[in-house]
Design a protein around this motif. Structure first.
Motif, PDB file in Angstrom:
ATOM      1  N   ALA A  90       4.024  -2.496   0.580  1.00 56.17           N
ATOM      2  CA  ALA A  90       3.831  -1.251  -0.372  1.00 56.17           C
ATOM      3  C   ALA A  90       3.507  -0.105   0.766  1.00 56.17           C
ATOM      4  CB  ALA A  90       2.364  -1.448  -1.323  1.00 56.17           C
ATOM      5  N   PRO A  91       4.254   0.768   1.053  1.00 54.50           N
ATOM      6  CA  PRO A  91       4.058   1.972   1.919  1.00 54.50           C
ATOM      7  C   PRO A  91       2.827   2.895   1.510  1.00 54.50           C
ATOM      8  CG  PRO A  91       6.371   1.977   1.098  1.00 54.50           C
ATOM      9  CD  PRO A  91       5.649   1.185   0.309  1.00 54.50           C
ATOM     10  N   VAL A  92       1.998   3.049   2.410  1.00 53.62           N
ATOM     11  CA  VAL A  92       0.666   3.717   2.017  1.00 53.62           C
ATOM     12  C   VAL A  92       0.844   5.030   2.575  1.00 53.62           C
ATOM     13  CG1 VAL A  92      -1.802   3.984   2.465  1.00 53.62           C
ATOM     14  CG2 VAL A  92      -0.667   1.776   2.029  1.00 53.62           C
ATOM     15  N   ILE A  93       1.062   5.280   3.864  1.00 55.18           N
ATOM     16  CA  ILE A  93       1.106   6.600   4.338  1.00 55.18           C
ATOM     17  C   ILE A  93       1.652   6.750   5.825  1.00 55.18           C
ATOM     18  CG2 ILE A  93      -1.214   6.728   5.408  1.00 55.18           C
ATOM     19  CD1 ILE A  93      -1.651   9.400   4.766  1.00 55.18           C
ATOM     20  N   LEU A  94       2.547   7.403   6.218  1.00 52.21           N
ATOM     21  CA  LEU A  94       3.044   8.011   7.405  1.00 52.21           C
ATOM     22  C   LEU A  94       2.033   8.526   8.310  1.00 52.21           C
ATOM     23  CD1 LEU A  94       5.348   7.770   9.521  1.00 52.21           C
ATOM     24  CD2 LEU A  94       6.075   9.980   8.656  1.00 52.21           C
TER      25      LEU A  94
END
Length: 328
Positions: free
Chosen positions: A121-125
């Motif tokens: 689950a991508p959270v933040i770059l």
């Protein structure tokens, strides 16, 4: 009677749904109720480790819960990332992922233990760091076109060093070969330090290196910077042109760092993490440290980051195919 029975069944189903949903809702509402583990899939001391520990320290304050940082190095970030992919999706295990673990390795390795898009689950770059093309001070190349001309005149006669096979530095060189038509020979090193030392000593003519590592050597006059790999000039090296400005259209490479959770982590937790980290990255003290690392951050949502990740995998898959590059 049948109508009453249907009403009773409907009421029972609603009650059962509420009972089953309650533990999940309570878990999300009470999160975090225990320590959180942040896995850094690289050894201590590097950019990922420095950034991860900074984020972990600040998250402890923001979430009022202990954040345990664990270095789990190996296979270009794959070992640590795989461990997180197989962890419970409850918000208590996070990953400091990078371009290596979530774009280059997935694009280049035919056998991967996880799916970089489906298993996380991508959270933040968190931010990106430009690489820079360097040459030794005794080398005759004064600009990028000098190097391209020499490489075209004698293919494979000019070598470039990188921090290792599959690193963003290595892939910057592979993309350079494709877009500039300059056939350079790749020499992988075991890390940035030995690679740049051999460029300084003119034992190898050129290298691609992160701005973070290269900056003090450029400032000391030990190496010559020909161009940065990002689409915009690096704030730390405003006098150095981009590859595009130097005559290599379409060149845009940056080594990036990001925060992930296992796939299936509740959206409410992912959203909260994104918001808390955005606040952390906006703190003057943290912003100053990011500037010191050469990291550039722009606010982004989980959905925007997911889209970026897909684009990065597509880019490196194309480079792998056209450049016939594999990492296994």
């Amino acid at each position: 009677m049948h109508q009453n029975r249907r009403s009773l069944l409907a009421s029972a189903a609603l009650a059962l749904s509420a009972i089953l949903a309650t533990p999940l809702a309570q878990a999300q509402d009470s999160w975090p109720a225990k320590p959180i583990k942040l896995v850094i899939p690289f050894a201590a001391g590097g950019t990922s480790d420095i950034l991860g520990r900074l984020i972990g320290e600040k998250l402890q304050v923001a979430l009022k819960q202990t954040v345990i940082v664990e270095n789990r190095a190996g296979a270009g970030g794959v070992l640590g990332a795989d461990a997180v992919a197989k962890s419970p999706a409850d918000g208590y295990t996070l990953l400091l992922g990078t371009i290596a673990s979530h774009a280059i390795n997935p694009a280049m390795k035919p056998r991967m233990p996880y799916d970089a898009l489906k298993d996380f689950a991508p959270v933040i770059l968190l931010g990106s760091i430009s690489n820079v093309l360097l040459v030794g001070t005794e080398q005759p190349y004064k600009n990028v076109q000098d190097l391209i001309a020499a490489a075209k005149a004698k293919p494979d006669s000019i070598a470039f060093a990188s921090a290792g096979q599959g690193s963003s530095q290595h892939m910057s060189g592979e993309l350079f070969k494709l877009l500039a038509g300059a056939d350079l020979a790749h020499v992988p090193y075991k890390g940035s330090a030995p690679a740049i030392q051999d460029v300084i000593g003119n034992q190898i003519p050129s290298s691609f290196e992160t701005v973070t590592v290269a900056l003090p050597h450029i400032q000391a006059g030990k190496v010559r910077a020909l161009a940065v790999t990002s689409a915009q000039r690096a704030a730390a090296l405003p006098q150095v042109p981009t590859m595009q400005e130097a005559g290599v259209p379409g060149f845009d490479v940056a080594s990036w760092q990001a925060l992930y959770a296992p796939a299936g982590t509740p959206a409410a937790i992912v959203t909260r993490l994104n918001g808390e980290v955005e606040k952390i990255l906006a703190q003057p003290e943290v912003k100053a440290k990011l500037d010191g690392l050469g990291l550039v951050h722009g606010a982004n949502s989980p959905a925007q980051f997911a889209d970026f990740n897909r684009q990065e995998i597509a880019k490196w898959t194309r480079v792998a195919k056209e450049g016939k590059v594999t990492l296994d």
